[in-house]
Design an enzyme around this catalytic site. Structure first.
Site, PDB file in Angstrom:
ATOM      1  N   LYS A  55       7.385  14.571 -25.309  1.00 51.22           N
ATOM      2  CA  LYS A  55       7.104  13.054 -25.782  1.00 51.22           C
ATOM      3  C   LYS A  55       7.936  12.769 -26.921  1.00 51.22           C
ATOM      4  O   LYS A  55       8.324  11.496 -26.833  1.00 51.22           O
ATOM      5  CB  LYS A  55       5.572  13.384 -26.369  1.00 51.22           C
ATOM      6  CG  LYS A  55       4.964  12.038 -26.924  1.00 51.22           C
ATOM      7  CD  LYS A  55       4.777  10.926 -26.070  1.00 51.22           C
ATOM      8  CE  LYS A  55       4.596   9.480 -26.752  1.00 51.22           C
ATOM      9  NZ  LYS A  55       3.972   8.659 -25.959  1.00 51.22           N
ATOM     10  N   LYS A 112       5.415   6.681 -36.829  1.00 52.20           N
ATOM     11  CA  LYS A 112       4.751   8.119 -36.977  1.00 52.20           C
ATOM     12  C   LYS A 112       5.808   9.091 -35.808  1.00 52.20           C
ATOM     13  O   LYS A 112       6.124  10.115 -36.360  1.00 52.20           O
ATOM     14  CB  LYS A 112       3.377   7.992 -36.780  1.00 52.20           C
ATOM     15  CG  LYS A 112       2.767   9.378 -36.538  1.00 52.20           C
ATOM     16  CD  LYS A 112       2.403   9.834 -35.148  1.00 52.20           C
ATOM     17  CE  LYS A 112       1.691   8.811 -34.173  1.00 52.20           C
ATOM     18  NZ  LYS A 112       1.423   9.409 -32.947  1.00 52.20           N
TER      19      LYS A 112
HETATM   20  P1  NAP Z   1      -5.709   3.904 -32.101  1.00 50.61           P
HETATM   21  O1  NAP Z   1      -6.273   2.849 -31.436  1.00 50.61           O
HETATM   22  O2  NAP Z   1      -5.452   3.863 -33.507  1.00 50.61           O
HETATM   23  O3  NAP Z   1      -7.042   5.193 -32.145  1.00 50.61           O
HETATM   24  C1  NAP Z   1      -6.836   6.399 -32.817  1.00 50.61           C
HETATM   25  C2  NAP Z   1      -8.244   6.874 -32.744  1.00 50.61           C
HETATM   26  O4  NAP Z   1      -8.419   8.089 -33.600  1.00 50.61           O
HETATM   27  C3  NAP Z   1      -9.229   6.123 -33.697  1.00 50.61           C
HETATM   28  O5  NAP Z   1     -10.400   5.581 -32.827  1.00 50.61           O
HETATM   29  C4  NAP Z   1      -9.520   6.559 -34.668  1.00 50.61           C
HETATM   30  O6  NAP Z   1     -10.770   6.262 -35.500  1.00 50.61           O
HETATM   31  C5  NAP Z   1      -9.293   8.006 -34.517  1.00 50.61           C
HETATM   32  N1  NAP Z   1      -9.157   9.006 -35.625  1.00 50.61           N
HETATM   33  C6  NAP Z   1      -7.925   8.950 -36.328  1.00 50.61           C
HETATM   34  N2  NAP Z   1      -7.827   9.850 -37.358  1.00 50.61           N
HETATM   35  C7  NAP Z   1      -9.028  10.438 -37.223  1.00 50.61           C
HETATM   36  C8  NAP Z   1      -9.759  11.620 -37.722  1.00 50.61           C
HETATM   37  N3  NAP Z   1      -9.101  12.182 -38.753  1.00 50.61           N
HETATM   38  N4  NAP Z   1     -11.066  11.901 -37.230  1.00 50.61           N
HETATM   39  C9  NAP Z   1     -11.631  11.325 -36.538  1.00 50.61           C
HETATM   40  N5  NAP Z   1     -11.006  10.266 -35.709  1.00 50.61           N
HETATM   41  C10 NAP Z   1      -9.882   9.831 -35.818  1.00 50.61           C
HETATM   42  O7  NAP Z   1      -4.539   4.590 -31.484  1.00 50.61           O
HETATM   43  P2  NAP Z   1      -4.200   4.973 -29.872  1.00 50.61           P
HETATM   44  O8  NAP Z   1      -3.157   3.921 -29.545  1.00 50.61           O
HETATM   45  O9  NAP Z   1      -5.433   5.086 -29.265  1.00 50.61           O
HETATM   46  O10 NAP Z   1      -3.303   6.405 -29.934  1.00 50.61           O
HETATM   47  C11 NAP Z   1      -3.851   7.504 -29.931  1.00 50.61           C
HETATM   48  C12 NAP Z   1      -2.680   8.779 -29.878  1.00 50.61           C
HETATM   49  O11 NAP Z   1      -2.007   8.452 -28.644  1.00 50.61           O
HETATM   50  C13 NAP Z   1      -1.692   8.533 -30.806  1.00 50.61           C
HETATM   51  O12 NAP Z   1      -1.153   9.864 -31.446  1.00 50.61           O
HETATM   52  C14 NAP Z   1      -0.469   7.610 -30.528  1.00 50.61           C
HETATM   53  O13 NAP Z   1       0.763   7.974 -30.689  1.00 50.61           O
HETATM   54  C15 NAP Z   1      -0.792   8.269 -28.799  1.00 50.61           C
HETATM   55  N6  NAP Z   1       0.059   7.226 -27.832  1.00 50.61           N
HETATM   56  C16 NAP Z   1      -0.372   5.821 -27.836  1.00 50.61           C
HETATM   57  C17 NAP Z   1      -0.281   4.927 -26.916  1.00 50.61           C
HETATM   58  C18 NAP Z   1      -0.373   3.490 -27.103  1.00 50.61           C
HETATM   59  O14 NAP Z   1       0.358   2.800 -26.385  1.00 50.61           O
HETATM   60  N7  NAP Z   1      -1.169   3.149 -27.703  1.00 50.61           N
HETATM   61  C19 NAP Z   1       0.805   5.589 -26.036  1.00 50.61           C
HETATM   62  C20 NAP Z   1       0.770   6.898 -26.020  1.00 50.61           C
HETATM   63  C21 NAP Z   1       0.440   7.613 -26.913  1.00 50.61           C
HETATM   64  P3  NAP Z   1     -10.936   5.118 -36.221  1.00 50.61           P
HETATM   65  O15 NAP Z   1     -11.498   4.071 -35.067  1.00 50.61           O
HETATM   66  O16 NAP Z   1     -12.146   5.332 -36.909  1.00 50.61           O
HETATM   67  O17 NAP Z   1      -9.927   4.752 -36.944  1.00 50.61           O
END
Ligand code: NAP
Length: 292
Positions: free
Chosen positions: A172, A240
């Site tokens: 990744k 990040k």
């Molecule tokens: P996001 O929309 O910011 O969602 C992250 C989720 O994790 C939120 O619901 C957050 O809760 C929860 N969270 C964070 N810290 C936490 C903790 N300590 N305890 C419990 N829940 C926690 O991010 P995302 O885009 O879905 O990304 C998630 C992961 O996938 C990341 O590692 C990102 O790098 C990876 N990713 C993202 C994409 C993309 O295009 N978005 C693509 C590939 C990979 P809250 O709602 O309370 O903040």
């Protein structure tokens, strides 16, 4: 065959992924830090839980999809963490993008409790998550990978077992180097066209058919043309990921000059208050530097 799945983290990626597992007929116990994020999953048939520990109880596979390395550590190893609920013989699958070294540490901690771990970060963005066409890069034992594969098949299309624990996260990180440098290249090319008084939309159309064509030119290039930076992939998450890349490179004595340059532009974007927008907004940094 239906599998009992714990699912933690219901953000931009986690919510559609959890919905796809329900659609495929699996039974889900979900945990979202903000209770309202569990509503759509409950309406689709999932059971809501009050902690990661509770979500892991009784699950054969517990999937984690949260933000950053400390978040995954808290969710898996914390006081109310998965490690206290997961039964011996079950599997924890972390699909977040985090540090390979921290991944290997958590795999060892879980193994000491008789619990298996896979790292299975994804590529393909929110569109790939919604349409169940993610690329999934998996680290961990081959036999554990085969056990979990039916779940991966409900989430993605290109599913590759890369190697041992941490190898998925290394893959990744490689993905994020290519994505970051390509976003920068696309931003520079479209700005070059504009500054020359040439229609950047027509330039994109022409480039899409040749060697410069890419998913990034298609998706992120469109976002740049429209200045539509609704995430997508948030700039602070891209920063990040490059942090993980640069820290690992430093430990290995590895030079990554192009990735380092893009990191500076992501820093500038965040410093300008754009941490929560899509990282295609890197084009704004290039435009500002060019007087546009
Ligand atoms: P996001 O929309 O910011 O969602 C992250 C989720 O994790 C939120 O619901 C957050 O809760 C929860 N969270 C964070 N810290 C936490 C903790 N300590 N305890 C419990 N829940 C926690 O991010 P995302 O885009 O879905 O990304 C998630 C992961 O996938 C990341 O590692 C990102 O790098 C990876 N990713 C993202 C994409 C993309 O295009 N978005 C693509 C590939 C990979 P809250 O709602 O309370 O903040």
């Amino acid at each position: 065959m239906a599998i009992d799945v714990g699912f933690i983290g219901l953000g931009i990626m986690g919510r559609p992924m959890a919905l796809n597992l329900l659609k495929a007929g699996h039974r889900l116990r979900v945990y979202g830090r903000r209770p309202e994020t569990m509503q759509p999953l409950m309406q689709a048939g999932a059971t809501a839980c009050t902690s990661p520990r509770e979500a892991a109880e009784g699950a054969e596979v517990t999937i984690v999809m949260v933000s950053d390395t400390p978040d995954v550590e808290q969710v898996i190893l914390g006081a109310e963490g998965v490690i206290h609920g997961a039964r011996p013989g079950s599997v924890v699958v972390d699909m977040s993008t985090i540090s390979p070294a921290a991944t290997r540490f958590m795999a060892r901690e879980l193994a000491a409790n008789g619990v298996e771990m896979l790292d299975a970060p994804v590529s393909g963005g929110d569109v790939g998550a919604v349409n169940a066409i993610l690329s999934i890069m998996v680290g961990g034992k081959a036999e554990v990978f085969l056990r979990v594969k039916p779940l991966f098949e409900a989430l993605g299309k290109n599913i590759v077992h890369i190697g041992d624990n941490g190898a998925g996260q290394v893959a990744k990180a490689c993905n994020q180097i290519v994505v970051a440098v390509t976003i920068q290249g696309v931003a520079e090319a479209l700005t070059f066209a504009r500054k020359n008084g040439v229609d950047p939309g027509k330039v994109r159309d022409a480039l899409l058919g040749g060697f410069a064509g890419s998913k990034i030119l298609e998706v992120h290039g469109k976002r740049m043309l429209d200045h539509d930076f609704k995430p997508g992939f948030k700039t602070r998450l891209h920063q990040k990921d490059l942090d993980i890349v640069m820290q690992t490179a430093r430990e290995l004595g590895l030079a990554l000059p192009a990735a380092a340059l893009v990191m500076q532009n992501l820093n500038a974007l965040i410093g300008s208050g754009d941490g929560e927008v899509d990282s295609a907004a890197v084009v704004k940094v290039v435009e500002r530097m060019s007087g546009l």
